[in-house]
Design a protein around this motif. Sequence first.
Motif, PDB file in Angstrom:
ATOM      1  N   ASN A  24       0.724  -1.088   0.031  1.00 52.20           N
ATOM      2  CA  ASN A  24      -0.039   0.239   0.223  1.00 52.20           C
ATOM      3  C   ASN A  24       1.447   1.573  -0.279  1.00 52.20           C
ATOM      4  OD1 ASN A  24      -2.328  -1.065   0.249  1.00 52.20           O
ATOM      5  ND2 ASN A  24      -2.793  -1.246   2.135  1.00 52.20           N
ATOM      6  N   ALA A  25       1.629   1.052   0.872  1.00 47.09           N
ATOM      7  CA  ALA A  25       2.964   2.243   0.748  1.00 47.09           C
ATOM      8  C   ALA A  25       3.484   2.646  -0.702  1.00 47.09           C
ATOM      9  CB  ALA A  25       4.269   2.395   1.908  1.00 47.09           C
ATOM     10  N   ARG A  26       3.637   1.395  -1.438  1.00 43.61           N
ATOM     11  CA  ARG A  26       4.530   1.431  -2.629  1.00 43.61           C
ATOM     12  C   ARG A  26       3.479   2.153  -3.563  1.00 43.61           C
ATOM     13  NH1 ARG A  26       6.786  -3.489  -2.771  1.00 43.61           N
ATOM     14  NH2 ARG A  26       8.228  -3.015  -1.458  1.00 43.61           N
ATOM     15  N   LYS A  27       2.284   1.935  -3.579  1.00 45.75           N
ATOM     16  CA  LYS A  27       1.361   2.406  -4.018  1.00 45.75           C
ATOM     17  C   LYS A  27       1.081   3.232  -4.109  1.00 45.75           C
ATOM     18  CE  LYS A  27      -2.223   0.869  -7.576  1.00 45.75           C
ATOM     19  NZ  LYS A  27      -2.119  -0.137  -8.553  1.00 45.75           N
ATOM     20  N   ALA A  28       1.027   4.250  -3.170  1.00 46.06           N
ATOM     21  CA  ALA A  28       0.497   5.562  -3.154  1.00 46.06           C
ATOM     22  C   ALA A  28       1.506   6.430  -3.325  1.00 46.06           C
ATOM     23  CB  ALA A  28       0.563   5.806  -1.332  1.00 46.06           C
ATOM     24  N   LEU A  35       1.744  15.161   0.942  1.00 43.16           N
ATOM     25  CA  LEU A  35       0.718  14.603   1.804  1.00 43.16           C
ATOM     26  C   LEU A  35       1.022  13.778   2.580  1.00 43.16           C
ATOM     27  CD1 LEU A  35      -2.103  13.325  -0.981  1.00 43.16           C
ATOM     28  CD2 LEU A  35      -2.275  15.493  -0.084  1.00 43.16           C
ATOM     29  N   ARG A  36       0.166  13.955   3.573  1.00 45.28           N
ATOM     30  CA  ARG A  36       0.218  12.976   5.001  1.00 45.28           C
ATOM     31  C   ARG A  36      -0.884  12.060   4.799  1.00 45.28           C
ATOM     32  NH1 ARG A  36      -1.114  18.604   6.756  1.00 45.28           N
ATOM     33  NH2 ARG A  36      -2.363  18.220   7.152  1.00 45.28           N
ATOM     34  N   ILE A  37      -0.215  10.489   4.471  1.00 43.96           N
ATOM     35  CA  ILE A  37      -1.486   9.573   4.297  1.00 43.96           C
ATOM     36  C   ILE A  37      -0.574   8.399   5.911  1.00 43.96           C
ATOM     37  CG2 ILE A  37      -1.998   8.095   3.034  1.00 43.96           C
ATOM     38  CD1 ILE A  37      -1.054   9.916   0.280  1.00 43.96           C
ATOM     39  N   GLY A  38      -2.181   8.052   6.119  1.00 42.79           N
ATOM     40  CA  GLY A  38      -1.895   7.127   7.144  1.00 42.79           C
ATOM     41  C   GLY A  38      -3.212   6.352   6.457  1.00 42.79           C
ATOM     42  N   THR A  39      -4.280   6.505   6.566  1.00 45.61           N
ATOM     43  CA  THR A  39      -5.202   5.388   6.188  1.00 45.61           C
ATOM     44  C   THR A  39      -5.042   4.744   5.234  1.00 45.61           C
ATOM     45  OG1 THR A  39      -6.614   6.986   7.366  1.00 45.61           O
ATOM     46  CG2 THR A  39      -7.892   4.976   6.503  1.00 45.61           C
ATOM     47  N   ALA A  40      -4.819   5.336   4.684  1.00 48.08           N
ATOM     48  CA  ALA A  40      -4.353   4.555   3.064  1.00 48.08           C
ATOM     49  C   ALA A  40      -4.157   3.301   2.362  1.00 48.08           C
ATOM     50  CB  ALA A  40      -5.159   5.915   1.695  1.00 48.08           C
ATOM     51  N   LEU A  75      -2.650   2.094   5.457  1.00 47.81           N
ATOM     52  CA  LEU A  75      -2.826   1.063   6.778  1.00 47.81           C
ATOM     53  C   LEU A  75      -3.067   0.318   5.939  1.00 47.81           C
ATOM     54  CD1 LEU A  75      -1.999   3.213   9.765  1.00 47.81           C
ATOM     55  CD2 LEU A  75      -0.809   2.061   9.203  1.00 47.81           C
ATOM     56  N   LEU A  76      -5.041   0.802   5.785  1.00 45.73           N
ATOM     57  CA  LEU A  76      -6.683   0.068   5.530  1.00 45.73           C
ATOM     58  C   LEU A  76      -6.667  -0.050   4.038  1.00 45.73           C
ATOM     59  CD1 LEU A  76      -7.917   1.372   9.005  1.00 45.73           C
ATOM     60  CD2 LEU A  76      -6.777  -1.091   8.667  1.00 45.73           C
ATOM     61  N   GLY A  77      -5.774   1.026   3.615  1.00 47.58           N
ATOM     62  CA  GLY A  77      -6.431   0.671   1.253  1.00 47.58           C
ATOM     63  C   GLY A  77      -7.723   1.558   1.675  1.00 47.58           C
ATOM     64  N   ILE A  78      -8.305   2.193   2.682  1.00 48.96           N
ATOM     65  CA  ILE A  78      -9.515   2.814   2.427  1.00 48.96           C
ATOM     66  C   ILE A  78      -9.458   4.440   2.217  1.00 48.96           C
ATOM     67  CG2 ILE A  78     -11.366   1.192   3.749  1.00 48.96           C
ATOM     68  CD1 ILE A  78     -11.104   1.977   6.384  1.00 48.96           C
ATOM     69  N   SER A  79     -10.192   4.686   2.523  1.00 54.04           N
ATOM     70  CA  SER A  79     -10.475   6.565   2.498  1.00 54.04           C
ATOM     71  C   SER A  79     -11.452   7.092   3.239  1.00 54.04           C
ATOM     72  CB  SER A  79     -10.500   6.828   0.922  1.00 54.04           C
ATOM     73  OG  SER A  79     -12.293   7.022   0.721  1.00 54.04           O
ATOM     74  N   SER A  80     -12.354   6.203   3.304  1.00 55.95           N
ATOM     75  CA  SER A  80     -12.600   6.274   4.641  1.00 55.95           C
ATOM     76  C   SER A  80     -13.500   5.582   5.422  1.00 55.95           C
ATOM     77  CB  SER A  80     -14.522   7.112   4.111  1.00 55.95           C
ATOM     78  OG  SER A  80     -15.182   7.928   5.769  1.00 55.95           O
ATOM     79  N   SER A  81     -13.431   5.629   6.893  1.00 54.87           N
ATOM     80  CA  SER A  81     -14.048   4.176   7.346  1.00 54.87           C
ATOM     81  C   SER A  81     -15.766   4.200   7.210  1.00 54.87           C
ATOM     82  CB  SER A  81     -13.903   4.458   8.575  1.00 54.87           C
ATOM     83  OG  SER A  81     -12.143   3.937   8.910  1.00 54.87           O
ATOM     84  N   ILE A  82     -16.402   5.100   6.833  1.00 53.58           N
ATOM     85  CA  ILE A  82     -18.527   4.983   6.620  1.00 53.58           C
ATOM     86  C   ILE A  82     -17.842   4.345   5.105  1.00 53.58           C
ATOM     87  CG2 ILE A  82     -19.963   6.765   6.451  1.00 53.58           C
ATOM     88  CD1 ILE A  82     -18.232   6.493   9.004  1.00 53.58           C
ATOM     89  N   GLY A  83     -18.792   3.345   4.958  1.00 52.85           N
ATOM     90  CA  GLY A  83     -19.126   2.309   4.107  1.00 52.85           C
ATOM     91  C   GLY A  83     -18.169   0.551   4.353  1.00 52.85           C
ATOM     92  N   PRO A  84     -16.763   0.153   4.222  1.00 51.45           N
ATOM     93  CA  PRO A  84     -16.094   1.868   3.731  1.00 51.45           C
ATOM     94  C   PRO A  84     -16.146   2.117   3.112  1.00 51.45           C
ATOM     95  CG  PRO A  84     -14.528  -0.349   4.308  1.00 51.45           C
ATOM     96  CD  PRO A  84     -16.931  -0.420   4.156  1.00 51.45           C
ATOM     97  N   ARG A  85     -14.847   2.964   2.376  1.00 50.84           N
ATOM     98  CA  ARG A  85     -15.133   3.930   0.937  1.00 50.84           C
ATOM     99  C   ARG A  85     -13.109   2.982   0.080  1.00 50.84           C
ATOM    100  NH1 ARG A  85     -15.771   9.575   0.405  1.00 50.84           N
ATOM    101  NH2 ARG A  85     -14.376   9.284  -1.227  1.00 50.84           N
ATOM    102  N   ILE A 127      -9.594   1.755  -1.511  1.00 46.58           N
ATOM    103  CA  ILE A 127      -9.694   2.370  -2.756  1.00 46.58           C
ATOM    104  C   ILE A 127      -8.967   1.060  -4.483  1.00 46.58           C
ATOM    105  CG2 ILE A 127      -7.010   4.000  -3.667  1.00 46.58           C
ATOM    106  CD1 ILE A 127      -7.235   4.327  -0.359  1.00 46.58           C
ATOM    107  N   GLU A 128      -9.313   1.223  -4.771  1.00 45.33           N
ATOM    108  CA  GLU A 128      -9.120   0.272  -5.800  1.00 45.33           C
ATOM    109  C   GLU A 128      -6.994   0.484  -6.009  1.00 45.33           C
ATOM    110  OE1 GLU A 128      -9.266  -1.572 -10.606  1.00 45.33           O
ATOM    111  OE2 GLU A 128     -10.149   0.447 -10.085  1.00 45.33           O
ATOM    112  N   GLY A 129      -6.824  -1.441  -5.954  1.00 48.60           N
ATOM    113  CA  GLY A 129      -5.368  -1.661  -6.290  1.00 48.60           C
ATOM    114  C   GLY A 129      -4.751  -1.408  -4.575  1.00 48.60           C
ATOM    115  N   PHE A 130      -5.536  -1.016  -3.645  1.00 51.79           N
ATOM    116  CA  PHE A 130      -4.968  -1.523  -2.054  1.00 51.79           C
ATOM    117  C   PHE A 130      -5.409  -2.473  -1.270  1.00 51.79           C
ATOM    118  CE2 PHE A 130      -3.654   2.929  -3.559  1.00 51.79           C
ATOM    119  CZ  PHE A 130      -2.887   3.389  -1.907  1.00 51.79           C
ATOM    120  N   HIS A 131      -4.691  -3.028  -0.632  1.00 54.41           N
ATOM    121  CA  HIS A 131      -4.981  -4.327   0.155  1.00 54.41           C
ATOM    122  C   HIS A 131      -5.860  -3.328   1.114  1.00 54.41           C
ATOM    123  CE1 HIS A 131      -2.397  -7.262  -1.604  1.00 54.41           C
ATOM    124  NE2 HIS A 131      -1.244  -6.561  -1.245  1.00 54.41           N
TER     125      HIS A 131
END
Length: 335
Positions: free
Chosen positions: A16-20, A219-224, A226-236, A238-242
């Motif tokens: 996920n880090a490499r993908k971001a 950008l300061r990126i944690g959630t994407a 760590l979890l491959g999501i852009s929001s815990s609501i849903g959750p949403r 992100i394509e290509g992320f674990h």
Amino acid sequence: MSTVHLTINLAKITHNARKALAICQPFGLDVVGVTKGVCGLPAVARAMIAGGIKTLGDARLDNIARMRDAGIHEPILLLRSPAPSEVSRCIDLADISLNSDLGVLNALSQEAIRMAKRHRVILMVDLDTGREGFIHDAVPGVCREVLAMDGLKLDGLGVYFSYQSEDSFHFAEQHRLVALAKEIEQERGIALSILSGGSTNVFSSLTLAGKHITGVNQLRIGTAILLGISSSIGPRHIEGFHHDTFVLDAELIEVKKRDRLLGILSLGQLDTEPEHLFPTSPGVTVIGSSSDHMIVDLTESPQPPCVGDYISFCLGYFALSRLTVSPYVKIEYHK
């Protein structure tokens, strides 16, 4: 296995880090890998570094100390303004910090001089975002004062956006940030090296959509990551992320038949945020919790679970951040 068991897949976090980074680099965006959601776990920080992250970020000095004690020497950004009582530890542990108070900046300057260090600072700007930062019109004057402070290096400006804020708001306010930076650079004859434009919500709303404000370069990126999501609501997702980087297993301590088949798990609100637990075990629904117990509906399970069986969950951000702090959760790593 313990009653509550969290498995962390380090290879998927590295992916996920490499993908971001691969998504951000064409826009000239550097990525700060944010570790506050996992309480600064060194193994997770190293997984981010293995994915190409050069700078880590955390909001708590205790977490930064944990990473330093584990032998992590990469630059670390303190993600919130240090309190006056934290100034000495901030200079000792963090290479750079976000700041929103002149008194604290003066104290950082004095402590940096005393410790014979040069501490880098980013000034946070409150662009009607409702949280930390100097008001827009005060920033040029604050910059003048900081530039005169020994022991400090003014690296740039930053902004925070609430995860509930609108995508169009991110776009407009980042334009304001860039315009403000240009005004300061022209007035002072300097170049600001960092314009820190937000976190995972901005990564989602702008970068993933192919939009970019020229001048914003961090950008300061944690959630994407760590979890491959852009929001815990849903959750949403992100394509290509674990999205199964962290898996929680909790043991059933009671199963009973009412009008529905109910189970009770040995974890509750003291351990996690139940609303941000997403069952991966089929036919399971979270229906309630107390401080120490969580009730799940097992009626639709293909095979009715028994006491002693484990129910598995993927996580949202707030569930993860509380689990990694809880002393009752056993953490293991899948490398």
